[in-house]
Design a protein around this motif. Structure first.
Motif, mmCIF file in Angstrom:
data_model
loop_
_atom_site.group_PDB
_atom_site.id
_atom_site.type_symbol
_atom_site.label_atom_id
_atom_site.label_comp_id
_atom_site.label_asym_id
_atom_site.label_seq_id
_atom_site.Cartn_x
_atom_site.Cartn_y
_atom_site.Cartn_z
ATOM 1 N N SER A 172 -24.584 4.765 5.619
ATOM 2 C CA SER A 172 -23.460 5.631 5.980
ATOM 3 C C SER A 172 -22.737 6.052 4.706
ATOM 4 O O SER A 172 -23.039 5.561 3.607
ATOM 5 C CB SER A 172 -22.484 4.904 6.925
ATOM 6 N N PHE A 173 -21.751 6.942 4.852
ATOM 7 C CA PHE A 173 -20.977 7.406 3.703
ATOM 8 C C PHE A 173 -20.201 6.270 3.039
ATOM 9 O O PHE A 173 -19.690 5.382 3.718
ATOM 10 C CB PHE A 173 -19.924 8.434 4.152
ATOM 11 N N SER A 174 -20.054 6.349 1.736
ATOM 12 C CA SER A 174 -19.039 5.537 1.063
ATOM 13 C C SER A 174 -17.701 6.234 1.300
ATOM 14 O O SER A 174 -17.653 7.451 1.509
ATOM 15 C CB SER A 174 -19.327 5.427 -0.435
ATOM 16 N N ASN A 175 -16.612 5.502 1.263
ATOM 17 C CA ASN A 175 -15.299 6.083 1.579
ATOM 18 C C ASN A 175 -14.900 7.228 0.650
ATOM 19 O O ASN A 175 -14.430 8.278 1.119
ATOM 20 C CB ASN A 175 -14.218 4.996 1.572
ATOM 21 N N PRO A 176 -15.053 7.097 -0.684
ATOM 22 C CA PRO A 176 -14.659 8.212 -1.555
ATOM 23 C C PRO A 176 -15.429 9.493 -1.248
ATOM 24 O O PRO A 176 -14.856 10.588 -1.228
ATOM 25 C CB PRO A 176 -14.982 7.701 -2.959
ATOM 26 N N VAL A 177 -16.727 9.361 -1.024
ATOM 27 C CA VAL A 177 -17.555 10.543 -0.744
ATOM 28 C C VAL A 177 -17.159 11.171 0.579
ATOM 29 O O VAL A 177 -17.022 12.399 0.697
ATOM 30 C CB VAL A 177 -19.053 10.169 -0.754
ATOM 31 N N LYS A 178 -16.929 10.347 1.589
ATOM 32 C CA LYS A 178 -16.562 10.866 2.907
ATOM 33 C C LYS A 178 -15.228 11.612 2.851
ATOM 34 O O LYS A 178 -15.068 12.688 3.443
ATOM 35 C CB LYS A 178 -16.498 9.739 3.931
ATOM 36 N N GLN A 179 -14.269 11.047 2.147
ATOM 37 C CA GLN A 179 -12.955 11.692 2.031
ATOM 38 C C GLN A 179 -13.061 13.021 1.283
ATOM 39 O O GLN A 179 -12.421 14.012 1.656
ATOM 40 C CB GLN A 179 -11.982 10.749 1.321
ATOM 41 N N ASN A 180 -13.890 13.054 0.241
ATOM 42 C CA ASN A 180 -14.068 14.267 -0.545
ATOM 43 C C ASN A 180 -14.694 15.384 0.297
ATOM 44 O O ASN A 180 -14.240 16.537 0.279
ATOM 45 C CB ASN A 180 -14.937 13.955 -1.758
ATOM 46 N N ILE A 181 -15.729 15.043 1.058
ATOM 47 C CA ILE A 181 -16.406 16.042 1.888
ATOM 48 C C ILE A 181 -15.502 16.507 3.022
ATOM 49 O O ILE A 181 -15.487 17.677 3.389
ATOM 50 C CB ILE A 181 -17.733 15.474 2.433
ATOM 51 N N SER A 182 -14.726 15.569 3.575
ATOM 52 C CA SER A 182 -13.784 15.922 4.649
ATOM 53 C C SER A 182 -12.760 16.949 4.188
ATOM 54 O O SER A 182 -12.462 17.923 4.887
ATOM 55 C CB SER A 182 -13.050 14.665 5.070
ATOM 56 N N LYS A 183 -12.245 16.747 2.991
ATOM 57 C CA LYS A 183 -11.280 17.697 2.428
ATOM 58 C C LYS A 183 -11.918 19.063 2.222
ATOM 59 O O LYS A 183 -11.298 20.106 2.476
ATOM 60 C CB LYS A 183 -10.752 17.154 1.099
ATOM 61 N N LEU A 184 -13.159 19.069 1.790
ATOM 62 C CA LEU A 184 -13.890 20.317 1.584
ATOM 63 C C LEU A 184 -14.037 21.086 2.887
ATOM 64 O O LEU A 184 -13.768 22.290 2.956
ATOM 65 C CB LEU A 184 -15.267 20.009 0.989
ATOM 66 N N TYR A 185 -14.438 20.385 3.941
ATOM 67 C CA TYR A 185 -14.619 21.053 5.232
ATOM 68 C C TYR A 185 -13.292 21.545 5.816
ATOM 69 O O TYR A 185 -13.260 22.545 6.528
ATOM 70 C CB TYR A 185 -15.335 20.130 6.215
ATOM 71 N N ASP A 186 -12.217 20.845 5.513
ATOM 72 C CA ASP A 186 -10.892 21.315 5.951
ATOM 73 C C ASP A 186 -10.609 22.706 5.396
ATOM 74 O O ASP A 186 -10.096 23.586 6.105
ATOM 75 C CB ASP A 186 -9.797 20.348 5.484
ATOM 76 N N SER A 187 -10.936 22.901 4.128
ATOM 77 C CA SER A 187 -10.684 24.191 3.480
ATOM 78 C C SER A 187 -11.556 25.291 4.088
ATOM 79 O O SER A 187 -11.077 26.400 4.348
ATOM 80 C CB SER A 187 -10.947 24.082 1.977
ATOM 81 N N ILE A 188 -12.836 25.000 4.308
ATOM 82 C CA ILE A 188 -13.740 26.004 4.880
ATOM 83 C C ILE A 188 -13.308 26.352 6.302
ATOM 84 O O ILE A 188 -13.288 27.529 6.694
ATOM 85 C CB ILE A 188 -15.192 25.488 4.858
ATOM 86 N N TYR A 189 -12.948 25.350 7.074
ATOM 87 C CA TYR A 189 -12.483 25.565 8.450
ATOM 88 C C TYR A 189 -11.247 26.464 8.456
ATOM 89 O O TYR A 189 -11.137 27.409 9.251
ATOM 90 C CB TYR A 189 -12.173 24.206 9.079
ATOM 91 N N ASN A 190 -10.329 26.184 7.552
ATOM 92 C CA ASN A 190 -9.108 26.980 7.453
ATOM 93 C C ASN A 190 -9.434 28.442 7.139
ATOM 94 O O ASN A 190 -8.837 29.360 7.717
ATOM 95 C CB ASN A 190 -8.204 26.396 6.367
ATOM 96 N N SER A 191 -10.398 28.672 6.254
ATOM 97 C CA SER A 191 -10.785 30.045 5.899
ATOM 98 C C SER A 191 -11.436 30.758 7.082
ATOM 99 O O SER A 191 -11.228 31.958 7.285
ATOM 100 C CB SER A 191 -11.748 30.035 4.708
ATOM 101 N N VAL A 192 -12.226 30.032 7.856
ATOM 102 C CA VAL A 192 -12.847 30.628 9.052
ATOM 103 C C VAL A 192 -11.766 31.078 10.031
ATOM 104 O O VAL A 192 -11.806 32.197 10.558
ATOM 105 C CB VAL A 192 -13.808 29.623 9.732
ATOM 106 N N LEU A 193 -10.797 30.203 10.274
ATOM 107 C CA LEU A 193 -9.709 30.538 11.197
ATOM 108 C C LEU A 193 -8.940 31.768 10.711
ATOM 109 O O LEU A 193 -8.633 32.675 11.490
ATOM 110 C CB LEU A 193 -8.751 29.358 11.343
ATOM 111 N N GLU A 194 -8.636 31.796 9.432
ATOM 112 C CA GLU A 194 -7.848 32.906 8.875
ATOM 113 C C GLU A 194 -8.597 34.232 8.972
ATOM 114 O O GLU A 194 -8.003 35.263 9.302
ATOM 115 C CB GLU A 194 -7.489 32.608 7.418
ATOM 116 N N ASN A 195 -9.883 34.221 8.706
ATOM 117 C CA ASN A 195 -10.663 35.455 8.771
ATOM 118 C C ASN A 195 -10.769 35.993 10.192
ATOM 119 O O ASN A 195 -10.596 37.186 10.429
ATOM 120 C CB ASN A 195 -12.062 35.234 8.185
ATOM 121 N N ILE A 196 -11.041 35.115 11.143
ATOM 122 C CA ILE A 196 -11.148 35.564 12.538
ATOM 123 C C ILE A 196 -9.800 36.072 13.031
ATOM 124 O O ILE A 196 -9.716 37.113 13.693
ATOM 125 C CB ILE A 196 -11.667 34.424 13.435
ATOM 126 N N ALA A 197 -8.743 35.340 12.702
ATOM 127 C CA ALA A 197 -7.403 35.752 13.138
ATOM 128 C C ALA A 197 -7.033 37.118 12.571
ATOM 129 O O ALA A 197 -6.523 37.988 13.288
ATOM 130 C CB ALA A 197 -6.380 34.696 12.719
#
Length: 577
Positions: A199-224
């Motif tokens: 499974s993920f190590s904690n630092p890697v999981k947190q880093n990837i989670s933050k990355l996906y937060d940004s991409i998700y936010n951009s998707v929402l903004e573009n559709i809106a």
């Protein structure tokens, strides 16, 4: 019995020869048509609509001619080119877009979305018809003037969110007796965790989670923005709705679509019968506007040794540096835009490519435009550019190094295969596939790993005018969103490929220019001739692979790659923006 097998072997050889001859003649026929100008295009009537029906994989750039290898995949490059030409075509009054289960990175779709917005800016309309739409289908469709949805209860839109899954193979390897020793430079450098952890190590999981937060936010903004809704309304649809399929009235209530129409009714409404021009058959030839060129070079795929087999997914120094050297020597080329879409790979080959870019920079500007992923080795080869653009959906960074040493000692024991050491030299068995690395092997390799990591940081330090201490703060294998990359100095600004081309013209002082794209497209016959009719090239066409979902082929390719290049500047996991 032997005679039967001999006859079977003769028949098989004969069939292979016939196949090669058939494919060669097919290539000759295609090239002949190209030289005689007999390629068939659709006739365009007044008030026609360019018909863009998309399904399956969409790649950034396809370097093979239609009909060869993976050339059935639609490329963003070709689509943008055709939309750009159609915007100026007086006979084209609109676009009918029909996305259906498309597979592409968000950065590539964003390039396509910008082309559609530019088309609309000319006063022409873009309409979309949907039967069933997933995340990326709807993301692209949202740019349209009007969206029509099939009114059937079985039709609909499924908006699930942004994310992915990562497969971990350690438990499988343990069962079958395979072990992978992983060394990493950077606590966030998780590229080897797929094979060394469950499974993920904690630092890697947190880093990837933050990355996906940004991409998700951009998707929402573009559709809106595209649908003229509040971001909170779109977020509610993604996170709070009760139904999985958003169909008929619900789609209207959410304002995701404009009307419920069957496809035939859309055709009647816009008088499109016999006026749809398939984009694949639309002539989008552009006439040169200047003797001077801005060269766009697509650097895509895993950075690895030359495979000697045609592949758009392999980025070797031999392949890329040859193109760069030709452009360096071409006085008509005033600047180069490197369109990078790579998760990285071999550290050595990344360094070799970077050195070639350094040579090119001595004579003309080099601008980097990052696509879906330009991380690890993908960032390495970008680091010396005069200017770096990142798409809002780019994944970048991952400045770190990983080394992997697979061994099958456990599997050998299970199978009753014994390996006996013999030889002279302290490290004679360092890369022995049948033995786990010794402590001295690991200590020596770790020293080399740290030296490679330092070299990577030095390239970034020089290219980005940052101190080594500043680089270390943003390195350690951390992956970054485009916005974070600009904020921390790893990139200069947010922009699409067109922005990078304009910047290249500005830095080179070129007011009038044409844009040329590389590698130049080629046919299968050209590949066969180049390789001397190598049977490996021909049999690649017939190769069957295991289901993509298991990603076994990806693992196999990595293991083959690290056998000769164990030190990798590779992305942590397979992240799809």
């Amino acid at each position: 019995m032997k005679s039967k097998w001999f006859a079977f072997g003769c028949l098989t050889s004969f069939l292979i020869v016939v196949l090669i001859i058939f494919l060669s003649l097919s290539g000759l026929n295609k090239i002949g048509k190209e030289f005689t100008g007999s390629k068939q295009f659709s006739r365009v009537n007044d008030n026609s609509f360019l018909h863009i029906a998309l399904n399956g994989s969409i790649v950034a750039y396809n370097e093979y001619e239609e009909g060869y290898f993976n050339s059935s995949e639609t490329s963003v490059h070709d689509l943008v080119n055709k939309i750009t030409v159609a915007a100026k075509d007086e006979k084209i009054s609109g676009i009918l877009l029909e996305p259906n289960f498309i597979s592409a990175g968000y950065a590539d779709l964003h390039e396509l979305m910008n082309a559609l917005e530019a088309f609309r800016a000319t006063g022409k309309q873009v309409i979309t018809y949907l039967d069933f739409a997933m995340n990326k289908d709807y993301f692209l469709a949202s740019v349209s003037d009007k969206i029509y949805l099939n009114p059937s209860a079985s039709a609909g839109i499924v908006l699930t969110g942004v994310g992915g899954n990562v497969l971990f193979y350690k438990d499988l390897f343990d069962k079958i007796g395979i072990d992978v020793t992983v060394l990493s430079a950077g606590k966030y450098k998780g590229a080897g965790e797929t094979y060394s952890r469950s499974s993920f190590s904690n630092p890697v999981k947190q880093n990837i989670s933050k990355l996906y937060d940004s991409i998700y936010n951009s998707v929402l903004e573009n559709i809106a923005r595209n649908r003229e809704l509040n971001k909170s309304e779109i977020k509610h649809i993604f996170e709070q709705r009760d139904q999985l399929f958003i169909n008929h009235n619900a789609a209207l209530d959410y304002k995701l679509v404009d009307e419920l129409f069957y496809r035939d009714d859309v055709i009647k409404k816009y008088f499109l019968k016999n006026k749809l021009v398939d984009y694949k058959k639309y002539n989008a030839t552009l006439n040169p506007v200047s003797a001077y060129k801005i060269a766009v070079v697509y650097a895509q795929g895993t950075i690895a040794p030359n495979m000697n087999i045609p592949s758009a997914n392999n980025l070797s120094a031999e392949k890329l540096n040859s193109v760069l050297e030709d452009l360096r020597l071409d006085n008509s080329v005033k600047a180069i835009v490197l369109r990078v879409n790579s998760p990285g790979g071999s550290a050595l080959i990344s360094e070799n490519i970077t050195q070639k870019i350094s040579q090119v920079k001595e004579q003309k500007p080099v601008i980097v435009s990052m696509g879906n992923v330009a991380a690890s080795g993908g960032y390495y080869i970008s680091s010396l550019a005069d200017h770096i653009f990142v798409d809002p959906f780019t994944i970048t960074g991952s400045i770190g190094v990983v080394a992997m040493f697979p061994n099958v000692e456990g599997l050998s024991d299970k199978l009753g295969i014994n390996s006996e050491d013999i030889g002279k030299g302290k490290y004679v068995h360092a890369f022995d596939f049948y033995k786990k690395p010794s402590n001295s092997d690991i200590a020596a390799m770790n020293k080399s790993l740290q030296e490679t990591y330092l070299e990577f940081k030095e390239r970034v330090s020089f290219g980005r005018s940052m101190s080594l201490q500043e680089v270390e703060q943003v390195a350690q294998g951390q992956v970054w969103s485009s916005f974070d990359a600009v904020a921390n100095g790893l990139a200069d600004e947010i922009g699409i490929l067109g922005d990078a081309i304009r910047k290249a013209a500005e830095l080179s002082g070129t007011a009038s220019y044409q844009v040329s794209y590389f590698p130049k497209k080629k046919s299968m016959l050209q590949e066969l001739l180049k390789k001397g009719f190598d049977l490996d090239v021909a049999t690649k066409l017939l190769e069957s692979e295991l289901p993509e979902e298991f990603r076994i082929n990806e693992t196999k390719d990595l293991l083959i790659g690290i056998k000769n290049h164990p030190v990798q500047t590779l992305m942590p996991f397979r992240l799809q923006p």
